[in-house]
Design a protein around this motif. Structure first.
Motif, mmCIF file in Angstrom:
data_model
loop_
_atom_site.group_PDB
_atom_site.id
_atom_site.type_symbol
_atom_site.label_atom_id
_atom_site.label_comp_id
_atom_site.label_asym_id
_atom_site.label_seq_id
_atom_site.Cartn_x
_atom_site.Cartn_y
_atom_site.Cartn_z
ATOM 1 N N GLU A 1 -30.378 49.818 -109.971
ATOM 2 C CA GLU A 1 -30.931 50.560 -108.835
ATOM 3 C C GLU A 1 -30.378 50.117 -107.488
ATOM 4 N N LEU A 2 -29.480 49.126 -107.476
ATOM 5 C CA LEU A 2 -28.944 48.620 -106.214
ATOM 6 C C LEU A 2 -28.158 49.720 -105.512
ATOM 7 N N GLU A 3 -28.595 50.039 -104.291
ATOM 8 C CA GLU A 3 -27.940 51.075 -103.492
ATOM 9 C C GLU A 3 -27.136 50.491 -102.336
ATOM 10 N N HIS A 4 -27.652 49.435 -101.726
ATOM 11 C CA HIS A 4 -27.035 48.881 -100.528
ATOM 12 C C HIS A 4 -26.899 47.370 -100.660
ATOM 13 N N LEU A 5 -25.663 46.895 -100.487
ATOM 14 C CA LEU A 5 -25.380 45.461 -100.532
ATOM 15 C C LEU A 5 -24.636 45.097 -99.260
ATOM 16 N N ARG A 6 -25.259 44.229 -98.459
ATOM 17 C CA ARG A 6 -24.641 43.783 -97.212
ATOM 18 C C ARG A 6 -24.266 42.324 -97.341
ATOM 19 N N LEU A 7 -22.960 42.081 -97.212
ATOM 20 C CA LEU A 7 -22.412 40.731 -97.246
ATOM 21 C C LEU A 7 -21.536 40.483 -96.021
ATOM 22 N N ASP A 8 -21.608 41.357 -95.048
ATOM 23 C CA ASP A 8 -20.757 41.260 -93.873
ATOM 24 C C ASP A 8 -21.110 40.037 -93.028
ATOM 25 N N LYS A 9 -20.135 39.596 -92.251
ATOM 26 C CA LYS A 9 -20.277 38.490 -91.306
ATOM 27 C C LYS A 9 -20.706 37.195 -91.985
ATOM 28 N N ASN A 10 -20.036 36.856 -93.068
ATOM 29 C CA ASN A 10 -20.192 35.574 -93.739
ATOM 30 C C ASN A 10 -18.853 34.855 -93.647
ATOM 31 N N GLN A 11 -18.614 33.938 -94.551
ATOM 32 C CA GLN A 11 -17.328 33.258 -94.663
ATOM 33 C C GLN A 11 -16.782 33.449 -96.068
ATOM 34 N N LEU A 12 -17.050 34.619 -96.627
ATOM 35 C CA LEU A 12 -16.704 34.884 -98.020
ATOM 36 C C LEU A 12 -15.206 34.834 -98.263
ATOM 37 N N GLU A 13 -14.841 34.129 -99.316
ATOM 38 C CA GLU A 13 -13.464 34.106 -99.800
ATOM 39 C C GLU A 13 -13.357 34.840 -101.131
ATOM 40 N N THR A 14 -14.460 34.886 -101.882
ATOM 41 C CA THR A 14 -14.469 35.530 -103.195
ATOM 42 C C THR A 14 -15.745 36.341 -103.367
ATOM 43 N N VAL A 15 -15.583 37.579 -103.822
ATOM 44 C CA VAL A 15 -16.703 38.441 -104.184
ATOM 45 C C VAL A 15 -16.405 38.991 -105.574
ATOM 46 N N SER B 1 -26.090 53.423 -108.889
ATOM 47 C CA SER B 1 -26.822 53.862 -107.700
ATOM 48 C C SER B 1 -26.182 53.384 -106.396
ATOM 49 N N MET B 2 -25.174 52.523 -106.487
ATOM 50 C CA MET B 2 -24.570 51.921 -105.294
ATOM 51 C C MET B 2 -23.987 52.996 -104.374
ATOM 52 N N ARG B 3 -24.394 52.927 -103.107
ATOM 53 C CA ARG B 3 -23.884 53.858 -102.109
ATOM 54 C C ARG B 3 -23.153 53.156 -100.981
ATOM 55 N N SER B 4 -23.507 51.880 -100.741
ATOM 56 C CA SER B 4 -22.833 51.206 -99.636
ATOM 57 C C SER B 4 -22.661 49.719 -99.904
ATOM 58 N N LEU B 5 -21.497 49.240 -99.485
ATOM 59 C CA LEU B 5 -21.131 47.832 -99.577
ATOM 60 C C LEU B 5 -20.477 47.464 -98.255
ATOM 61 N N PHE B 6 -20.999 46.421 -97.613
ATOM 62 C CA PHE B 6 -20.497 45.989 -96.320
ATOM 63 C C PHE B 6 -19.901 44.602 -96.461
ATOM 64 N N LEU B 7 -18.586 44.489 -96.168
ATOM 65 C CA LEU B 7 -17.876 43.219 -96.336
ATOM 66 C C LEU B 7 -17.123 42.775 -95.082
ATOM 67 N N LYS B 8 -17.177 43.530 -94.004
ATOM 68 C CA LYS B 8 -16.398 43.203 -92.810
ATOM 69 C C LYS B 8 -16.696 41.800 -92.300
ATOM 70 N N GLU B 9 -15.723 41.257 -91.587
ATOM 71 C CA GLU B 9 -15.792 39.951 -90.940
ATOM 72 C C GLU B 9 -16.006 38.826 -91.957
ATOM 73 N N ASN B 10 -15.164 38.822 -92.969
ATOM 74 C CA ASN B 10 -15.105 37.773 -93.980
ATOM 75 C C ASN B 10 -13.653 37.353 -94.152
#
Length: 135
Positions: free
Chosen positions: A64-78, A88-97
């Motif tokens: 049921e996950l529709e929105h996952l926000r991971l933006d503005k972290n220090q992510l190197e791996t997802v 159900s996923m509609r949006s994924l935010f990864l900017k500024e990683n």
């Protein structure tokens, strides 16, 4: 909602024994690592933006996950345990990683990059080389 904490939460484990959890807001909470310990079948929004995450893994079991926000972290791996189950996923935010396992042109230009990331993951499963560095 545990967002905007004055205290850094550090490492966070989200237990699988919350089957009715629908929304989890943990942005700006000083999180350095987040572990999803299993399936959360009703979760529709997971907001972990503006923390200090370096890696993130979404295991299978989030239909049921529709929105996952991971933006503005220090992510190197997802990584995703089973992206095909994210129907159900509609949006994924990864900017500024600083993501290295997905080419930046896939996730770095637009706010919502889910469709491009999904296509990239499918190509990787099919054995398509995604960038010159991987050759």
């Amino acid at each position: 909602d545990l967002s905007y904490n004055e205290v850094a939460l550090g490492a966070v484990s989200i237990p699988a024994d919350l089957p009715d959890l629908e929304y989890l807001y943990l942005f700006r909470s000083g999180i350095t690592s987040a572990t999803l310990e299993g399936s959360l079948p009703k979760l529709s929004i997971l907001h972990l933006g503006e923390n200090q995450l370096q890696t993130f893994h979404l295991p299978a079991g989030f239909p049921e996950l529709e929105h996952l926000r991971l933006d503005k972290n220090q992510l190197e791996t997802v990584t995703f345990g089973n992206p095909e189950q994210l129907v159900s996923m509609r949006s994924l935010f990864l900017k500024e990683n600083k993501i290295q396992n997905i080419p930046e042109e896939i996730w770095g230009n637009d706010e919502n990059c889910w469709e491009r990331v999904k296509a990239t993951l499918r190509a990787a499963e099919a054995g398509v080389i995604l960038n010159q560095e991987a050759k």
